[in-house]
Design a protein around this motif. Structure first.
Motif, short mmCIF file in Angstrom:
data_model
loop_
_atom_site.label_atom_id
_atom_site.label_comp_id
_atom_site.label_asym_id
_atom_site.label_seq_id
_atom_site.Cartn_x
_atom_site.Cartn_y
_atom_site.Cartn_z
N ARG A 229 26.61 17.50 37.22
CA ARG A 229 26.24 15.84 37.24
C ARG A 229 26.44 16.15 38.92
O ARG A 229 27.33 15.75 39.15
CB ARG A 229 27.09 15.69 36.09
N ILE A 230 25.68 15.15 39.18
CA ILE A 230 25.76 14.15 40.66
C ILE A 230 26.47 12.95 40.16
O ILE A 230 26.49 12.39 39.18
CB ILE A 230 24.48 13.58 40.92
N ASP A 231 28.10 12.93 40.72
CA ASP A 231 28.78 11.94 40.43
C ASP A 231 29.42 11.51 41.19
O ASP A 231 29.90 10.17 41.26
CB ASP A 231 30.43 12.56 40.45
N ILE B 95 25.01 22.38 49.58
CA ILE B 95 23.66 22.55 49.55
C ILE B 95 22.86 21.62 50.77
O ILE B 95 22.92 19.78 50.45
CB ILE B 95 22.76 22.24 48.66
N ALA B 96 22.30 22.02 52.16
CA ALA B 96 21.76 21.25 52.58
C ALA B 96 20.16 21.81 52.83
O ALA B 96 19.99 22.15 52.57
CB ALA B 96 21.89 21.94 54.53
N VAL B 97 19.30 19.86 52.69
CA VAL B 97 18.31 20.27 53.18
C VAL B 97 17.77 19.04 54.75
O VAL B 97 18.51 19.05 54.92
CB VAL B 97 17.66 19.01 51.45
N THR B 98 16.98 19.54 54.61
CA THR B 98 16.27 17.94 55.68
C THR B 98 16.42 16.81 55.57
O THR B 98 16.69 16.03 54.41
CB THR B 98 15.00 18.82 55.91
N ALA C 119 26.20 6.95 50.70
CA ALA C 119 25.31 6.24 52.61
C ALA C 119 25.73 5.93 53.78
O ALA C 119 25.33 6.92 55.09
CB ALA C 119 24.76 5.05 52.21
N ASN C 120 27.37 6.98 53.65
CA ASN C 120 27.83 6.71 54.71
C ASN C 120 28.99 8.01 55.67
O ASN C 120 30.27 7.70 55.81
CB ASN C 120 29.36 5.35 54.99
N SER C 121 27.73 8.93 55.02
CA SER C 121 28.66 10.52 55.33
C SER C 121 28.47 10.52 56.43
O SER C 121 27.82 10.12 57.35
CB SER C 121 27.20 11.51 54.23
N ALA C 122 29.13 12.15 57.10
CA ALA C 122 28.90 12.50 58.26
C ALA C 122 28.13 12.84 58.37
O ALA C 122 27.18 13.55 59.16
CB ALA C 122 29.83 13.30 58.43
N PHE C 123 26.79 13.26 57.77
CA PHE C 123 25.89 13.93 57.56
C PHE C 123 24.79 12.90 56.78
O PHE C 123 25.00 11.45 56.52
CB PHE C 123 25.31 15.03 55.86
N THR C 124 23.17 13.74 56.97
CA THR C 124 22.44 11.97 56.31
C THR C 124 22.08 11.96 54.26
O THR C 124 21.60 13.42 54.23
CB THR C 124 21.18 12.75 56.44
N LEU C 125 22.80 11.24 54.98
CA LEU C 125 23.39 10.56 52.80
C LEU C 125 24.34 11.56 52.35
O LEU C 125 23.56 13.24 52.99
CB LEU C 125 21.91 10.37 52.32
N SER C 126 24.36 11.98 50.86
CA SER C 126 25.01 13.16 50.52
C SER C 126 25.26 12.22 49.05
O SER C 126 25.62 11.83 48.52
CB SER C 126 26.76 13.65 50.91
N ASP D 244 34.37 19.98 46.70
CA ASP D 244 34.01 19.13 47.34
C ASP D 244 32.67 19.72 47.80
O ASP D 244 32.13 19.86 48.97
CB ASP D 244 34.58 18.23 48.92
N ILE D 245 31.79 20.20 46.82
CA ILE D 245 30.40 20.22 46.99
C ILE D 245 29.29 18.89 47.00
O ILE D 245 29.49 18.07 46.26
CB ILE D 245 30.49 21.10 45.91
N MET D 246 28.57 19.44 48.51
CA MET D 246 27.56 17.45 48.13
C MET D 246 25.79 18.40 48.63
O MET D 246 25.74 19.68 48.77
CB MET D 246 27.78 16.84 49.66
N ILE D 247 25.25 17.45 48.33
CA ILE D 247 24.03 17.49 48.46
C ILE D 247 23.44 17.37 49.53
O ILE D 247 23.98 15.75 49.34
CB ILE D 247 23.01 17.61 47.44
N HIS D 248 23.44 17.20 50.84
CA HIS D 248 23.16 16.00 52.01
C HIS D 248 22.19 16.75 52.95
O HIS D 248 21.98 17.70 52.93
CB HIS D 248 24.90 16.49 52.67
#
Length: 90
Positions: free
Chosen positions: A4-6, A66-69, A10-17, A41-45
């Protein structure tokens, strides 16, 4: 597995997470039985904020996330709410 997305950041070190509810109890049990750390601490970002717009990093540059554009991350972010069930397959 199913996760689940828990959380949304919006203030991540990456473009959104988007944070995943990992590790789950069965992940911790499997890691304990195997004598290893399950991680966490696994993220999609998107890409790191320091990367100039339009630049696409190549290869696996994350630490298990998991990194995406950035464009795809913005689209995913707008469509996914916390508590959304997702399936991640190898």
């Amino acid at each position: 597995g199913h996760f689940r997305i828990d959380r949304k950041n919006a203030n991540s070190a990456f473009t959104l997470s988007l944070g995943l509810d990992y590790p789950q109890a069965e992940d911790r049990a499997r890691a304990a039985a195997g004598g290893y750390d399950p991680g966490g601490d696994i993220m999609i970002h998107g890409q790191p904020n320091a990367v100039p717009d339009g630049t696409q990093l190549r290869g696996d540059w994350t630490a298990g996330c998991i990194a995406v554009t950035n464009r795809h991350m913005t689209d995913i972010w707008s469509r996914v709410a916390t508590n959304t069930l997702i399936l991640i397959q190898p």
